[in-house]
Design an enzyme around this catalytic site. Structure first.
Site, PDB file in Angstrom:
ATOM      1  CG  ASP A 193      -4.399 -36.748   9.872  1.00  0.00           C
ATOM      2  OD1 ASP A 193      -3.571 -36.394   9.004  1.00  0.00           O
ATOM      3  OD2 ASP A 193      -4.235 -36.526  11.091  1.00  0.00           O
ATOM      4  CB  CYS A 195       8.590 -33.394   5.441  1.00  0.00           C
ATOM      5  SG  CYS A 195       7.755 -34.101   6.855  1.00  0.00           S
ATOM      6  NE  ARG A 206      -2.076 -28.678  -1.070  1.00  0.00           N
ATOM      7  CZ  ARG A 206      -1.345 -28.324   0.009  1.00  0.00           C
ATOM      8  NH1 ARG A 206      -0.966 -29.253   0.869  1.00  0.00           N
ATOM      9  NH2 ARG A 206      -1.012 -27.087   0.214  1.00  0.00           N
ATOM     10  CG  ASP A 242       2.494 -35.210   3.031  1.00  0.00           C
ATOM     11  OD1 ASP A 242       3.714 -35.241   3.265  1.00  0.00           O
ATOM     12  OD2 ASP A 242       1.828 -34.157   3.043  1.00  0.00           O
TER      13      ASP A 242
HETATM   14  N1  SAH Z   1      -0.828 -34.097   3.353  1.00  0.00           N
HETATM   15  C1  SAH Z   1      -1.152 -33.007   4.253  1.00  0.00           C
HETATM   16  C2  SAH Z   1      -0.106 -32.806   5.322  1.00  0.00           C
HETATM   17  C3  SAH Z   1       0.215 -34.011   6.178  1.00  0.00           C
HETATM   18  S1  SAH Z   1       1.035 -33.663   7.678  1.00  0.00           S
HETATM   19  C4  SAH Z   1      -1.406 -31.741   3.428  1.00  0.00           C
HETATM   20  O1  SAH Z   1      -1.114 -31.706   2.210  1.00  0.00           O
HETATM   21  O2  SAH Z   1      -1.906 -30.771   3.994  1.00  0.00           O
HETATM   22  C5  SAH Z   1       1.069 -35.201   8.488  1.00  0.00           C
HETATM   23  C6  SAH Z   1      -0.238 -35.646   9.103  1.00  0.00           C
HETATM   24  O3  SAH Z   1      -0.067 -36.981   9.574  1.00  0.00           O
HETATM   25  C7  SAH Z   1      -0.742 -34.855  10.293  1.00  0.00           C
HETATM   26  O4  SAH Z   1      -2.016 -34.342  10.005  1.00  0.00           O
HETATM   27  C8  SAH Z   1      -0.843 -35.880  11.456  1.00  0.00           C
HETATM   28  O5  SAH Z   1      -2.014 -35.708  12.249  1.00  0.00           O
HETATM   29  C9  SAH Z   1      -0.930 -37.175  10.704  1.00  0.00           C
HETATM   30  N2  SAH Z   1      -0.459 -38.394  11.374  1.00  0.00           N
HETATM   31  C10 SAH Z   1       0.649 -38.592  12.133  1.00  0.00           C
HETATM   32  N3  SAH Z   1       0.788 -39.894  12.451  1.00  0.00           N
HETATM   33  C11 SAH Z   1      -0.249 -40.550  11.879  1.00  0.00           C
HETATM   34  C12 SAH Z   1      -0.651 -41.921  11.811  1.00  0.00           C
HETATM   35  N4  SAH Z   1       0.056 -42.870  12.418  1.00  0.00           N
HETATM   36  N5  SAH Z   1      -1.762 -42.227  11.126  1.00  0.00           N
HETATM   37  C13 SAH Z   1      -2.483 -41.281  10.501  1.00  0.00           C
HETATM   38  N6  SAH Z   1      -2.141 -39.966  10.507  1.00  0.00           N
HETATM   39  C14 SAH Z   1      -1.046 -39.601  11.197  1.00  0.00           C
END
Ligand code: SAH
Length: 391
Positions: free
Chosen positions: A245, A334, A207, A294
């Site tokens: 999200d 991940c 980040r 992510d």
């Molecule tokens: N980038 C964030 C962490 C991401 S974790 C950080 O730095 O804090 C992955 C996220 O993807 C979760 O919040 C989950 O709700 C979301 N997610 C899962 N499938 C999804 C989809 N199809 N579309 C949008 N968001 C999704």
């Protein structure tokens, strides 16, 4: 004495520094113990190799905790914790939010401990560590001196170890919504209702990189959760930031943090499926100067790798098409089972299909408070690739 003897030649990985013993590598078990009990590990000739938590119900039957003949008790845990909190990338005086214990990476298999200011959030993932819960709580109180300890022992992998799911304060009490400091930002973290332990600390250093790349760019942060990358980009001077999200709850936290930091006027958070939204942006002809992907792990096993790679390729291909000339893609995975060469190969294939050329600016990994054992590649799971579109 409770001990296991390894099959001939099966001590090599352990001797090279890897902490796991697979069930198939055990030749004989002597004595009896409950799942997770501490056992001596011997090579086939009977030579002592170390002490492990043993759970014969699991594929990973043994997890090494010590290479010495010492008692695994409160004093041992306190020593291990002191070592862990002073390791590279951490300290008790800052950063304000960091991972204090990263399981195997800190020689405390099955244990995660995160610090969010004065609050410690604990996650116990194995039967072996569960047996040490009481001395562990005591050691955490002595070493970290938190105001409270909250346990997020509601992670599904616990069921594989025969453990009940549990969530709540293990010691002390108070609010479960806390403000943490990350760089120049105040970020709201909900430790009871959030994902994992509340926040994705593993991306902290990535980040910061996005913070440094964001100036004057239009940013799209897909899978933004509580806004980690989006807020860092806005604080770094982005012209505008859109975060997407599926979780409306996480986006409400993101909005709250944006307001707290005076960034709300440049941030928009949209509750949507990122796959659909990427397609919609392309149809509408939108372009972005920096795009973050992510997603959650698309696979948790080897069996579903092919499907996961199709998913990664789809979002990366769409993201590549959405980049303005000279745009930057920050793309993460991940999934441990998607290794670095496979991830890069997927990106090459997506770039070819998108008919765009890229420079590989940086290949990054998890934050340094998630230590990686050189001998155990399983301890490295996060990939974060930064690409710059050539044209
Ligand atoms: N980038 C964030 C962490 C991401 S974790 C950080 O730095 O804090 C992955 C996220 O993807 C979760 O919040 C989950 O709700 C979301 N997610 C899962 N499938 C999804 C989809 N199809 N579309 C949008 N968001 C999704």
């Amino acid at each position: 004495m409770f001990s296991v003897k390894l099959a001939p030649g099966k001590d090599a990985r352990l001797l090279a520094g890897h902490p796991w013993i697979y069930r198939s590598e055990i030749a004989r078990v002597e004595g009896e113990g409950e799942p997770g009990a501490i056992t001596h590990v011997l090579d086939n000739r009977g030579k002592f190799l170390g002490q492990a938590m043993l759970n014969l119900k699991s594929q990973i039957a043994g997890r090494l905790v010590s290479r010495h003949e010492e008692s695994i008790d409160a004093a041992f845990l306190e020593r291990r914790l002191r070592e862990a909190v002073s390791r590279c990338g951490r300290s008790l005086s800052g950063p304000d939010a960091c991972r204090l214990v990263f399981g195997e990476g800190d020689h405390l298999p099955g244990l995660i401990a995160d610090r969010y200011g004065a609050l410690v959030v604990l996650q116990i993932l194995t039967a072996g560590m569960e047996r040490l819960r009481e001395p562990l709580l005591a050691a955490l109180r002595t070493v970290v001196k938190p105001q409270a300890i909250f346990e997020r022992n509601d992670a599904p992998p616990r069921k594989l170890e025969g453990l009940a799911l549990r969530k709540g304060f293990a010691w002390g009490g108070g609010e479960t919504g806390v403000w943490i400091q990350e760089g120049n930002l105040r970020i709201f973290v909900e430790v009871a209702e959030g994902q994992k332990t509340g926040f994705f600390l593993d991306q902290r250093e990535n980040r910061q990189v996005v913070n440094g790349l964001a100036r004057d760019r239009e940013i799209l942060d897909c899978f933004c959760y509580s806004g980690g990358f989006a807020l860092s980009a806005a604080a770094g001077g982005a012209a505008s930031v859109t975060g997407i999200d599926l979780s409306a709850e996480a986006l409400a936290w993101a909005q709250r943090s944006a307001e707290q930091n005076g960034l709300a006027s440049r941030c928009t958070f949209i509750t949507a499926n990122a796959f659909d939204e990427l397609r919609a942006f392309d149809r509408a002809g939108r372009r972005f100067g920096l795009l973050v992907l992510d997603p959650p792990a698309f696979t948790k096993g080897k069996e579903t790798l092919a499907g996961a790679l199709r998913g990664y390729k789809e979002i990366n291909l769409r993201a590549m098409k959405l980049l303005a000339p000279g745009g930057i893609l920050v793309t993460c995975s991940c999934s441990y089972h998607v290794d670095a060469p496979t991830f890069l190969e997927m990106l090459r294939s997506a770039a070819a299909d998108a008919r765009r050329e890229f420079r590989l600016v940086e290949f990054r990994t998890q934050a340094s408070d998630h230590p990686i054992l050189l001998a155990a590649k399983e301890t490295q799971y996060l990939k974060c690739v930064i690409l710059e579109a050539v044209g």
